[in-house]
Design an enzyme around this catalytic site. Structure first.
Site, PDB file in Angstrom:
ATOM      1  N   HIS A 159      -2.367  -3.845  -6.476  1.00  0.00           N
ATOM      2  CA  HIS A 159      -2.704  -3.296  -5.328  1.00  0.00           C
ATOM      3  C   HIS A 159      -4.320  -3.647  -5.174  1.00  0.00           C
ATOM      4  CE1 HIS A 159      -3.698   0.125  -2.199  1.00  0.00           C
ATOM      5  NE2 HIS A 159      -3.166  -1.014  -1.481  1.00  0.00           N
ATOM      6  N   GLU A 166      -5.649  -1.408  -8.301  1.00  0.00           N
ATOM      7  CA  GLU A 166      -4.537  -0.316  -8.895  1.00  0.00           C
ATOM      8  C   GLU A 166      -3.426  -1.267  -9.520  1.00  0.00           C
ATOM      9  OE1 GLU A 166      -5.499   3.553  -6.008  1.00  0.00           O
ATOM     10  OE2 GLU A 166      -3.788   2.125  -5.184  1.00  0.00           O
ATOM     11  N   ASN A 221      -5.146   5.878  -1.692  1.00  0.00           N
ATOM     12  CA  ASN A 221      -4.525   6.446  -0.448  1.00  0.00           C
ATOM     13  C   ASN A 221      -3.867   7.788  -0.292  1.00  0.00           C
ATOM     14  OD1 ASN A 221      -5.483   4.019   1.234  1.00  0.00           O
ATOM     15  ND2 ASN A 221      -3.537   3.031   0.669  1.00  0.00           N
ATOM     16  N   SER A 274       0.817  -1.090  -0.122  1.00  0.00           N
ATOM     17  CA  SER A 274      -0.032  -0.120   0.056  1.00  0.00           C
ATOM     18  C   SER A 274       0.954   1.118   0.051  1.00  0.00           C
ATOM     19  CB  SER A 274      -0.714   0.018   1.032  1.00  0.00           C
ATOM     20  OG  SER A 274      -1.736  -0.788   1.331  1.00  0.00           O
TER      21      SER A 274
HETATM   22  P1  NAI Z   1      -1.255  -9.726   7.355  1.00  0.00           P
HETATM   23  O1  NAI Z   1      -0.573  -9.278   8.664  1.00  0.00           O
HETATM   24  O2  NAI Z   1      -2.767  -9.666   7.764  1.00  0.00           O
HETATM   25  O3  NAI Z   1      -0.851 -10.955   6.591  1.00  0.00           O
HETATM   26  C1  NAI Z   1       0.451 -11.081   6.330  1.00  0.00           C
HETATM   27  C2  NAI Z   1       1.057 -12.464   6.246  1.00  0.00           C
HETATM   28  O4  NAI Z   1       2.347 -12.551   5.754  1.00  0.00           O
HETATM   29  C3  NAI Z   1       0.811 -13.203   7.581  1.00  0.00           C
HETATM   30  O5  NAI Z   1       0.176 -14.433   7.264  1.00  0.00           O
HETATM   31  C4  NAI Z   1       2.437 -13.352   7.773  1.00  0.00           C
HETATM   32  O6  NAI Z   1       2.542 -14.912   8.276  1.00  0.00           O
HETATM   33  C5  NAI Z   1       2.896 -13.593   6.392  1.00  0.00           C
HETATM   34  N1  NAI Z   1       4.432 -13.336   6.021  1.00  0.00           N
HETATM   35  C6  NAI Z   1       4.958 -12.252   6.712  1.00  0.00           C
HETATM   36  N2  NAI Z   1       6.496 -12.607   6.421  1.00  0.00           N
HETATM   37  C7  NAI Z   1       6.346 -13.568   5.451  1.00  0.00           C
HETATM   38  C8  NAI Z   1       7.383 -14.161   4.807  1.00  0.00           C
HETATM   39  N3  NAI Z   1       8.603 -13.552   4.549  1.00  0.00           N
HETATM   40  N4  NAI Z   1       7.125 -15.170   3.916  1.00  0.00           N
HETATM   41  C9  NAI Z   1       5.705 -15.721   3.808  1.00  0.00           C
HETATM   42  N5  NAI Z   1       4.803 -15.238   4.699  1.00  0.00           N
HETATM   43  C10 NAI Z   1       5.101 -14.036   5.536  1.00  0.00           C
HETATM   44  O7  NAI Z   1      -1.175  -8.203   6.306  1.00  0.00           O
HETATM   45  P2  NAI Z   1      -2.069  -7.725   5.212  1.00  0.00           P
HETATM   46  O8  NAI Z   1      -3.133  -6.687   5.565  1.00  0.00           O
HETATM   47  O9  NAI Z   1      -2.676  -9.019   4.452  1.00  0.00           O
HETATM   48  O10 NAI Z   1      -1.096  -6.843   4.433  1.00  0.00           O
HETATM   49  C11 NAI Z   1      -0.197  -7.559   3.336  1.00  0.00           C
HETATM   50  C12 NAI Z   1       0.177  -6.588   2.591  1.00  0.00           C
HETATM   51  O11 NAI Z   1      -0.876  -6.078   1.761  1.00  0.00           O
HETATM   52  C13 NAI Z   1       0.981  -5.272   2.864  1.00  0.00           C
HETATM   53  O12 NAI Z   1       1.981  -5.028   2.083  1.00  0.00           O
HETATM   54  C14 NAI Z   1       0.024  -4.179   3.121  1.00  0.00           C
HETATM   55  O13 NAI Z   1       0.643  -2.774   2.821  1.00  0.00           O
HETATM   56  C15 NAI Z   1      -0.720  -4.568   1.829  1.00  0.00           C
HETATM   57  N6  NAI Z   1      -2.375  -4.130   1.704  1.00  0.00           N
HETATM   58  C16 NAI Z   1      -3.104  -4.234   2.947  1.00  0.00           C
HETATM   59  C17 NAI Z   1      -4.384  -3.857   2.899  1.00  0.00           C
HETATM   60  C18 NAI Z   1      -5.416  -4.036   4.130  1.00  0.00           C
HETATM   61  O14 NAI Z   1      -6.445  -3.271   4.119  1.00  0.00           O
HETATM   62  N7  NAI Z   1      -5.028  -4.925   5.244  1.00  0.00           N
HETATM   63  C19 NAI Z   1      -5.086  -3.314   1.585  1.00  0.00           C
HETATM   64  C20 NAI Z   1      -4.154  -3.171   0.450  1.00  0.00           C
HETATM   65  C21 NAI Z   1      -2.838  -3.639   0.621  1.00  0.00           C
END
Ligand code: NAI
Length: 382
Positions: free
Chosen positions: A139, A151, A189, A118
């Site tokens: 995205h 996006e 954003n 993001s």
């Molecule tokens: P989250 O914390 O729910 O999930 C992240 C996952 O990645 C976890 O299951 C974790 O175990 C895993 N993980 C971490 N390091 C790892 C690695 N080295 N190898 C494999 N798995 C690994 O995070 P979320 O909210 O899903 O965000 C993920 C990405 O998406 C971020 O870059 C965030 O900026 C982006 N994003 C988030 C949004 C939201 O509303 N939550 C919206 C759009 C983008």
């Protein structure tokens, strides 16, 4: 065409993206280091699909097909056959760098490597790749299976082939694709910041309380949620972090200045719904505050926040982040705005918006309110 799609990270976003890809008929490899997250993603998907079967949206056979097309794994070597990998892990550049370096060693020369980030630049993520032409931002919005907008962000290194095939593929998943420049906050954003920032500013000046500002935006603007309700829903920790990162990334442009009110709420642990208290109290015994339904005041608040949003939308167009249509699509399809902001400005008259901004700028003398040059230019021609 059926492809093999890799998704790294089975959290909120990764699990949703894997579902979207599987529902579109692809073979999906979903990798997470945390086994519990994989189990959770699998059981959540089963629940979601069962609901869709109950509602008659999919058949039992389709449910089984979708479920069996996702391979849950904890080793990135399982990504070997992928045509595209979408990374959705923790928002940390150093960790993403390590991961992208490792991914490139596993996959074929033609595999596209995408990030769902993001707030990080796609150019910086791609900088560790030997073949950086394959890097791109894809995205999604939360929840990925429901929100139509995606996006797509080419970095300066991205090849036109990577861009074209990514756009084509994500469109084939039934998503609304808007291509945008690799700039902080991309479209949504960035353009949405005044919805929160100006609402907080109006509160801080003592013009109105949270409930009244929320009422003004839902009643006069037709927004589904007012800014304070929405910030409580997103989480003040998350929303503040995005605001701060956009502010820093724009070299501290005062337009994006974060608010002390939100910072204090975050510091106090008043995150919103998830912590039981934010701008509002979510405990069962809480009595919801009632807005002061003063029409004149409500209209003033709505006009001021809308003018700031429109100004930001014009800036995104002016700086070629995306086209007018792209910016309007992004706000309606990514965050459910009732109308596109550029279209809205035409409806109420761009000159009226400009006058409102000029008045704010003259009164406060703050750079935050400077009217955008494109908006001025447009007003000269009408
Ligand atoms: P989250 O914390 O729910 O999930 C992240 C996952 O990645 C976890 O299951 C974790 O175990 C895993 N993980 C971490 N390091 C790892 C690695 N080295 N190898 C494999 N798995 C690994 O995070 P979320 O909210 O899903 O965000 C993920 C990405 O998406 C971020 O870059 C965030 O900026 C982006 N994003 C988030 C949004 C939201 O509303 N939550 C919206 C759009 C983008």
């Amino acid at each position: 065409m059926k492809q093999t799609i890799g998704v790294l990270g089975a959290g909120t976003m990764g699990a949703g993206i894997a579902q979207v890809a599987a529902q579109s008929g692809h073979a999906v490899v979903l990798v997470d280091l945390n086994k519990e997250q994989l189990d959770k993603a699998k059981s959540n998907l089963a629940k979601t699909l069962s609901k869709l079967v109950e509602k008659g949206k999919i058949t039992d056979a389709q449910k089984n097909e979708i479920e069996s097309s996702i391979q849950y794994a904890s080793d990135i070597n399982d990504f070997a056959p992928c045509n595209l990998i979408i990374e959705a892990i923790v928002e940390d550049l150093a960790i993403k760098h390590k991961v992208f370096e490792s991914l490139e060693k596993v996959v074929s020369e033609n595999c596209i490597l995408a990030s769902n980030t993001s707030s990080l630049s796609i150019a910086s993520i791609g900088s560790v790749l030997k073949n950086a032409k394959r890097v791109i931002g894809i995205h999604f919005f939360n929840p990925a299976p429901l929100m139509p907008l995606v996006e797509v962000i080419p970095a300066v290194q991205t090849s036109s082939q990577t861009l074209n095939s990514s756009v084509e593929l994500i469109k084939s998943w039934g998503k609304t694709v808007v291509v945008c420049k690799d700039t902080p906050g991309f479209i949504v954003n960035r353009v949405a910041r005044p919805f929160y920032g100006e609402a907080l500013r109006i509160y801080e000046e003592g013009i109105a309380d949270f409930a009244t500002i929320d009422w003004a935006m839902t009643h006069f603007g037709g927004f589904k949620m007012g800014p304070f309700t929405l910030m409580d829903y997103i989480g003040n920790d998350v929303n503040y972090a995005v605001t701060e990162s956009v502010f820093q990334a724009f070299y501290y442009d005062p337009r994006f200045k974060p608010s002390f009110t939100q910072k204090r709420h975050k510091e106090a642990g008043f995150y919103g719904r998830k912590s039981g208290r934010g701008y509002y109290d979510y405990s069962e015994v809480a009595i919801l505050p009632t807005p002061t339904k003063n029409e004149e005041l409500g209209k003033q608040i709505f006009n001021r926040i809308l003018a700031m949003l429109i100004n930001e939308a014009y800036d995104a167009v002016f700086m070629k982040v995306a086209s007018e249509e792209g910016v309007d699509l992004a706000m309606t399809k990514g965050v459910n705005y009732p109308k596109g902001l550029i279209a809205w400005s035409k409806e109420i008259g761009q000159k009226n918006v400009l006058t409102q901004l000029e008045q704010l700028f003259a009164f406060y003398g703050e750079d935050r309110y400077r009217p955008n040059a494109l908006l001025r230019k447009v007003c000269e021609t009408i």
